[in-house]
Scaffold this motif. Structure first.
Motif: not given
Length: 142
Positions: A8-9, A106-109, A76-77
């Motif tokens: 995600p980062i 917020v990062v998803r997929n 975190g996640g």
């Protein structure tokens, strides 16, 4: 060749590099189709690739020498928070701008689903310059 999954980062930092290059298409490519961006100094939020792309294009049309320096990031996640410094010059009058920004992503997929930027209220007044320059702009900065 196998696809390499980005953390995600890395997703956020790659998007910010595209933003720094004023590459609206690449910025949108790092966002989910229904991604939500909120600049708390210039609500309302915008949603979707088109709105995010137009927002970046609008800013880029009014500034030059745009740069983004990520000072610190935590993850975190799928949640990424970063502190960054954005700098640019207004094309209209050459006024230099330096904004300290706190970003929440917020990062998803592997894509940014939510992106919120927070500014010091005093610094946020600088963004009013953008609204005056482009009152129909759907987004202040990225």
């Amino acid at each position: 060749m196998p696809r390499v999954e980005l953390s995600p980062i890395e997703v956020v930092n790659n998007m910010l590099n595209a933003f720094s290059a004023s590459d609206a298409d690449r910025v949108a490519a790092y966002c989910a189709a229904n991604a939500r961006y909120l600049n708390v100094a210039l609500p309302p939020a915008v949603v979707g690739h088109h709105a995010i792309r137009v927002g970046v294009q609008t800013l880029a049309s009014h500034v030059t020498n745009l740069s983004v320096e990520v000072v610190a990031s935590v993850m975190g996640g799928g949640l990424v928070m970063n502190r960054r410094i954005e700098k640019w010059l207004w094309k209209s009058d050459g006024l230099p701008v330096t904004l300290e920004v706190m970003g929440h992503f917020v990062v998803r997929n592997g894509l940014i689903a939510e992106w919120t930027d927070f500014f010091d209220e005093g610094q946020a007044q600088i963004l009013k310059h953008l609204q005056a320059a482009a009152p129909t702009a759907p987004m202040g900065t990225a």
